[in-house]
Design a protein around this motif. Structure first.
Motif, PDB file in Angstrom:
ATOM      1  N   ASN A  48       0.812  -1.223   0.000  1.00  0.00           N
ATOM      2  CA  ASN A  48       0.000   0.000   0.000  1.00  0.00           C
ATOM      3  C   ASN A  48       0.849   1.278   0.000  1.00  0.00           C
ATOM      4  OD1 ASN A  48      -2.477  -1.452   0.139  1.00  0.00           O
ATOM      5  ND2 ASN A  48      -2.099  -1.776   2.330  1.00  0.00           N
ATOM      6  N   LYS A  49       2.067   1.175  -0.494  1.00  0.00           N
ATOM      7  CA  LYS A  49       2.989   2.317  -0.546  1.00  0.00           C
ATOM      8  C   LYS A  49       3.256   2.914   0.841  1.00  0.00           C
ATOM      9  CE  LYS A  49       1.839   3.603  -5.290  1.00  0.00           C
ATOM     10  NZ  LYS A  49       1.406   4.682  -6.225  1.00  0.00           N
TER      11      LYS A  49
ATOM     12  N   GLN B   1       4.686  10.265   4.020  1.00  0.00           N
ATOM     13  CA  GLN B   1       4.800  11.452   3.172  1.00  0.00           C
ATOM     14  C   GLN B   1       6.062  11.337   2.297  1.00  0.00           C
ATOM     15  OE1 GLN B   1       4.421  14.913   5.717  1.00  0.00           O
ATOM     16  NE2 GLN B   1       2.247  14.505   6.114  1.00  0.00           N
ATOM     17  N   ASN B   2       7.011  12.279   2.430  1.00  0.00           N
ATOM     18  CA  ASN B   2       8.214  12.232   1.593  1.00  0.00           C
ATOM     19  C   ASN B   2       9.351  11.442   2.227  1.00  0.00           C
ATOM     20  OD1 ASN B   2       6.793  13.850  -0.105  1.00  0.00           O
ATOM     21  ND2 ASN B   2       8.084  15.648   0.093  1.00  0.00           N
ATOM     22  N   TYR B   3       9.109  10.870   3.409  1.00  0.00           N
ATOM     23  CA  TYR B   3      10.174  10.189   4.147  1.00  0.00           C
ATOM     24  C   TYR B   3      10.023   8.668   4.035  1.00  0.00           C
ATOM     25  CZ  TYR B   3      11.127  14.681   6.411  1.00  0.00           C
ATOM     26  OH  TYR B   3      11.446  15.985   6.654  1.00  0.00           O
ATOM     27  N   SER B   4      11.158   8.005   4.129  1.00  0.00           N
ATOM     28  CA  SER B   4      11.152   6.550   4.304  1.00  0.00           C
ATOM     29  C   SER B   4      12.254   6.210   5.303  1.00  0.00           C
ATOM     30  CB  SER B   4      11.384   5.820   2.978  1.00  0.00           C
ATOM     31  OG  SER B   4      12.679   6.069   2.466  1.00  0.00           O
ATOM     32  N   ILE B   5      11.944   5.289   6.192  1.00  0.00           N
ATOM     33  CA  ILE B   5      12.899   4.840   7.212  1.00  0.00           C
ATOM     34  C   ILE B   5      12.943   3.330   7.156  1.00  0.00           C
ATOM     35  CG2 ILE B   5      13.477   4.839   9.664  1.00  0.00           C
ATOM     36  CD1 ILE B   5      11.784   7.356   9.981  1.00  0.00           C
ATOM     37  N   ALA B   6      14.158   2.765   7.157  1.00  0.00           N
ATOM     38  CA  ALA B   6      14.288   1.315   7.071  1.00  0.00           C
ATOM     39  C   ALA B   6      15.400   0.821   7.995  1.00  0.00           C
ATOM     40  CB  ALA B   6      14.581   0.898   5.619  1.00  0.00           C
ATOM     41  N   TYR B   7      15.212  -0.420   8.442  1.00  0.00           N
ATOM     42  CA  TYR B   7      16.197  -1.081   9.313  1.00  0.00           C
ATOM     43  C   TYR B   7      16.513  -2.442   8.705  1.00  0.00           C
ATOM     44  CZ  TYR B   7      17.918  -3.947  13.176  1.00  0.00           C
ATOM     45  OH  TYR B   7      18.641  -4.828  13.937  1.00  0.00           O
ATOM     46  N   SER B   8      17.777  -2.820   8.789  1.00  0.00           N
ATOM     47  CA  SER B   8      18.171  -4.152   8.308  1.00  0.00           C
ATOM     48  C   SER B   8      18.989  -4.874   9.371  1.00  0.00           C
ATOM     49  CB  SER B   8      18.992  -4.041   7.019  1.00  0.00           C
ATOM     50  OG  SER B   8      20.265  -3.491   7.263  1.00  0.00           O
TER      51      SER B   8
END
Length: 531
Positions: free
Chosen positions: A237-238, A261-268
């Motif tokens: 769902n984006k 919104q315009n942000y993306s946060i990711a963890y690996s």
């Protein structure tokens, strides 16, 4: 002797640099892939700031720790640019690097896109000998000075290539393809090792609720063995996304992230299955991205953005999609045959003052309606002689009589009473003329040719060349063919009258030999006697 066995570290990073991991290992490169291939900047439709932090082999003292900040911009229709800062620390070794990148879209004959990219880095490489703790056995190792920090500055270059479409991307890059030598411990034969990457991505599914993108990254570092990452990214769902990666001979990686919104946060997290799994707690990484659309540009300041402007480098009209119309006839200059004269669409932007269908720049009589075959000049009596060359413009006449009526029996009959001989044969040809764009013989010409044929059968001691001519109107190629047809028409008529064809030769020279400024005089045949 060394308390903590660091000979391995020294040999890996200094003495034999081709075996070293001289660039950071990234598990979240899918979220900022331009760091491994500068050509990928041109594949983006947005600008991006990216902050990435990675702790490799967490819990293991001296393990690699990496921070990077990068920005790329795709505001130009053909060029992309980027800026990056990197800090990578591995035990006593650290690299601080600044990098600028650029990419360019190339035109191809295919429906997909091709881009190339390059980047240039300035780096500071240091080895902190103070972190080495030596056992005091009374011996001094001259190679290692525990009170010294070795530093060396250098320059390196990266190159990349990307072929991509809406559903796929294929990339190739070489990092550290060229670099300057590093002077460490008074030796200057150290250098950064080259890193080779091949990447493949394909959007298996792409809709508003679910996106599946499998990919493969093949990499080779110096003389080490080839390694690959097989991965799958999932977007829900984006809003939420995640992924899994299998890195050969190293680790299994999981990724979790969120878009807001315009942000993306990711963890690996890397589940290491090598020997490093025992002394460490795996590897962790976090990335924060901020994306935004590039501000539309309007280079010519005409109020039409470049991506919609069909003439982006020239000031134009909004209603004409940014293209100029100098004569205000609503036909843009590049499609207007007369861009500085008001004209009509049916005349490709050119004026036609007399409305005769011939635009003024080709109309020799632009104030008077005329005929196309006479370049816009009139032929009022329709006798094939345009008015300005017609001695009787209101009476239909013949071409050889300059447009005035001619009665067979007066002039022609008088002329036929003359005797033909070799000296005046050429003059008889002057009586033979043709209508505009025609090669058929009129009755006067046939009467003349009958008389000529009679003479030719009496005097058989020469060969007669028949040369066809045209007026100046029309192309060279067309008039060449027309002049040949006129000569052939005379040639065939003489043969029908009994002249042996071996004594005749017919050819045309088009409009190359004009003898008068009157077109009707130039539409003729010429005789040449060959003894």
């Amino acid at each position: 002797m060394i308390k903590y066995i660091l000979n391995t570290v020294i040999s890996l990073f200094i003495v034999v640099p081709v075996f070293s991991q001289q660039l950071p290992q990234y598990s979240l490169y899918k979220l900022n892939d331009v760091i491994i291939n500068p050509a990928l900047i041109s594949s983006k439709s947005y600008n991006q700031f990216s902050l990435m932090v990675r702790d490799q082999w967490s819990g293991f003292e001296g393990a690699p720790n990496t921070q990077s900040f990068s920005y790329y911009n795709v505001g130009h229709s053909e060029y992309g640019k980027g800026l990056s800062l990197f800090n990578d620390v591995s035990g006593p070794i650290s690299i601080l690097k600044g990098q600028i990148s650029a990419s360019k879209l190339l035109k191809t004959d295919f429906k997909h896109m091709l881009s190339i990219g390059a980047s240039l880095s300035i780096h500071n490489y240091s080895f902190d000998n103070t972190q080495l703790v030596l056992e005091d056995d009374g011996l001094i190792d001259p190679v290692i000075n525990t009170s010294l920090i070795d530093k060396s500055n250098g320059i390196s270059a990266n190159i990349g290539l990307s072929y991509f479409g809406e559903k796929f991307q294929i990339g190739a890059s070489i990092l550290n393809v060229a670099n300057t030598k590093l002077t460490i411990s008074e030796t200057n034969d150290n250098s950064l090792v080259s890193h080779y990457y091949l990447s493949f991505d394909y959007k298996l599914m792409d809709n508003s609720s679910l996106k599946l993108t499998p990919g493969l990254l093949i990499k080779k570092i110096g003389a080490s063995s080839i390694q690959f990452d097989a991965n799958l990214m999932v977007d829900l769902n984006k809003s939420f996304f995640g992924g899994v990666t299998y890195r050969s001979s190293d680790a299994f990686i999981t990724i979790l992230g969120v878009n807001y919104q315009n942000y993306s946060i990711a963890y690996s997290y890397d589940f290491t299955f090598t020997e490093m799994n025992i002394p460490s707690y795996g590897s962790h990484a976090i990335v924060v991205n901020y994306r935004f659309k590039p501000k539309p540009k309007d280079k010519d300041k005409d109020g039409v953005f470049d991506f919609e402007d069909e003439c982006p480098n020239t000031f134009g009209k909004i209603e004409l999609k940014g293209c100029p119309d100098s004569d205000n006839d609503n036909i843009i200059n590049k499609e207007d045959d007369c861009p500085f004269e008001y004209g009509t669409i049916e005349n490709s932007g050119c004026p036609d003052k007399d409305n005769d269908g011939i635009v003024d720049k080709y109309d020799e009589c632009d104030e008077t309606p005329g005929l196309k075959r006479f370049n816009g000049c009139p032929d009022t009596d329709n006798d094939g002689v345009k008015d300005d060359e017609d001695d009787c413009p209101n009476e239909k006449g013949t071409i050889k009589n300059n447009g005035c009526p001619e009665i067979i029996g007066d002039d022609t009959t008088a002329f036929l009473k003359e005797e033909i001989n070799r000296s005046n044969l050429i003059l008889w040809a002057e009586r033979i003329h043709f209508d505009y764009d025609k090669y058929n013989l009129d009755e006067n010409s046939k009467i003349i040719l009958v008389k000529i044929a009679e003479y030719l059968m009496i005097d058989r001691n020469f060969i007669l060349h028949i040369i066809g001519h045209t007026d100046k109107n029309g192309s060279k190629r067309y008039n060449k063919k027309l002049s040949i047809n006129r000569a052939n028409e005379v040639y065939k008529f003489l043969i029908k009258q009994g002249v042996n064809k071996s004594r005749l030769k017919a050819y045309g020279v088009g409009k190359s030999q004009q003898i008068s400024n009157k077109d009707n005089i130039n539409r003729r045949v010429e005789f040449k006697i060959i003894n």
